[in-house]
Design an enzyme around this catalytic site. Structure first.
Site, PDB file in Angstrom:
ATOM      1  N   LYS A 109       0.750  -1.180  -0.124  1.00 53.63           N
ATOM      2  CA  LYS A 109       0.075  -0.005   0.085  1.00 53.63           C
ATOM      3  C   LYS A 109       0.809   1.283  -0.002  1.00 53.63           C
ATOM      4  CE  LYS A 109      -1.925   1.803   3.667  1.00 53.63           C
ATOM      5  NZ  LYS A 109      -2.613   1.963   4.957  1.00 53.63           N
ATOM      6  N   ASP A 127      -6.507   1.439   0.822  1.00 52.75           N
ATOM      7  CA  ASP A 127      -6.545   1.236   2.179  1.00 52.75           C
ATOM      8  C   ASP A 127      -7.828   1.288   2.796  1.00 52.75           C
ATOM      9  OD1 ASP A 127      -8.289   3.575   1.634  1.00 52.75           O
ATOM     10  OD2 ASP A 127      -7.351   5.089   2.690  1.00 52.75           O
TER      11      ASP A 127
END
Ligand code: SF4
Length: 238
Positions: A109, A127
């Site tokens: 991420k 996220d």
């Protein structure tokens, strides 16, 4: 529709270089971007290069980043990140996903955030907001972040991936909250299969909008901006 709703969408972590963005994303774990942005000006001034992080005094760094929480772990990550960059990448943050994910404190991420915002390489940032919204929109039933990334990536042109991520995350932070989404004051009411998950009555929904553009968001959804209370406008988007 999201493009018009959030014309201001951008990476909310202040940074001026790939290294600064890498550091800010590490600090943003379990912490608001606003808090990170309060801490980073001093930190970036004190540690301008990877070598400075590598050789940092642990106690001094802990004090600087303490307000972001988990400061001992984060200090470890920052020092180790600096060391890895110096040892393996000549002190520079690499611009490839395969390299970024080998660095301490940098997962997939974070790597995508760095690629998209510091290197202009399109990246999808999955996220918690992104995961919740694409599932509410029934774009995917996947729960694994990497599978979500691939599934959504296949639906949109690559050049749009970074901004798409920002807009979805903006919508999640300001309108489509985890507990009580502002369905009655959302621009996506007609398109969203999960409309009704939160209050649909405009007066109740308008109170749930957040951030400095909360009244603009109400107008975009056809809701009277006067229904948005002052504290919603001042509220920090989580
Ligand atoms: S209609 Fe409700 S659930 Fe759907 S995107 Fe808007 S706020 Fe989220």
């Amino acid at each position: 529709m999201l493009t018009e709703t959030h014309p201001d969408a951008h990476c909310e972590l202040d940074h001026g270089s790939p290294l600064e963005l890498a550091v800010a994303t590490i600090l943003s774990a379990q912490c608001t971007d606003k808090k990170v942005n309060e801490v980073t000006p001093k930190l970036f001034a004190r540690y301008p290069t990877a070598a400075d992080y590598a050789g940092a005094d642990r106690g001094e760094m802990e004090e600087l980043i303490r307000p972001t929480g988990f400061y001992r772990n984060k200090t470890n990550s920052l020092i180790q990140l600096g060391q890895a960059l110096v040892e393996r990448y000549d002190g520079q943050v690499p611009g490839r996903l395969a390299d970024l994910v080998t660095l301490p404190g940098i997962g997939r991420k974070t790597a995508n955030v760095i690629l998209g915002n510091a290197f202009d390489v399109p990246g999808i940032t999955v996220d918690t907001h992104f995961q919740r919204l694409v599932r509410r929109w029934e774009l995917t039933t996947e729960t694994d972040p990497v599978k979500i990334e691939h599934a959504i990536g296949a639906m949109f042109p690559k050049r749009d991936w970074t901004m798409l991520s920002h807009r979805i995350i903006f919508h999640g932070r300001r309108v489509c909250h985890a507990r009580k989404p502002a369905c009655g004051a959302c621009t996506l009411t007609k398109l969203c299969p999960s409309y009704g998950t939160g209050p649909t009555e405009p007066a109740a929904a308008a109170k749930l909008l957040k951030g400095p553009r909360a009244r603009d968001l109400a107008v975009a959804a056809g809701v009277d901006p006067e229904l948005v209370p002052a504290q919603a406008v001042q509220a920090e988007a989580p």
